[in-house]
Design an enzyme around this catalytic site. Sequence first.
Site: not given
Ligand code: AMP
Length: 239
Positions: A16, A40, A132, A164
């Site tokens: 993030h 989702q 996504q 993640s």
């Molecule tokens: P989320 O909070 O999991 O919905 O993720 C929010 C955003 O952060 C989404 O666009 C994800 O693709 C991105 N994101 C999640 N994990 C990573 C990562 N390891 N590296 C880069 N972006 C990420």
Amino acid sequence: MSTGLVPTMGALHDGHRALLRAARAENDRVVMSLFVNPTQFAPGEDFERYPRDEQRDRRIAAEEGVDEVFAPTVAQMYPAGFSTCVEVGSVGERFEGAARPGHFAGVATVVLKLLHLIAPDRAYFGQKDAQQLAVVRRMVRDLDVPVHIRAVPTEREPDGLALSSRNVYLDPEQRGRAASLHRALTAGDRSLVEGDVEYFDVVDPETFEPTEPRAGALRVAAARFGATRLIDNIVLVEP
Ligand code: AMP
């Protein structure tokens, strides 16, 4: 005065942060949305137990120079009577779309709402969630949404595990095995995954149709380590 939007579900990590930094570098104003979007999550998924720590997320947002955190409630986003959703079509049918019924309709709908509410010039998404990203790009083109979609490379742990919010579910033994997902993707060898593989395929990055390995295609995978389901992908440099 340009605005960059970074949509998140919170439980912020360095992935993030990479999105926030990209947004900070390119815009006068940065808005981060913080919303665990119930639509989702398929029934039986981890919506209730998804990690939440708004105070910590707000602190990280401030550290990264975010101007505004948009953190609506579920009732604000989906008031009584809410009934419309975005149908995403073939780009969202396979892989994550097949494994998680309704997932991409939920994603596309909430992203479209956020794009309308914040009206950013640019919105930032991680390459980590490649399907996504493809779904959002398709929607923006198909529905004439006036925004530039920016992709940000995947942030990884030193052993290759993609960051993640769900990595916190892994116990130490599963965490050790989880790094095999990235090794297997890099080697192009499904048998190296030390977990239960759901899919391991090469796809076109725009359509998510299976394709022959070629430069620019994606190798995508999903696997379970214990009860935790992880996804990852790499961009192929050469076939
Ligand atoms: P989320 O909070 O999991 O919905 O993720 C929010 C955003 O952060 C989404 O666009 C994800 O693709 C991105 N994101 C999640 N994990 C990573 C990562 N390891 N590296 C880069 N972006 C990420």
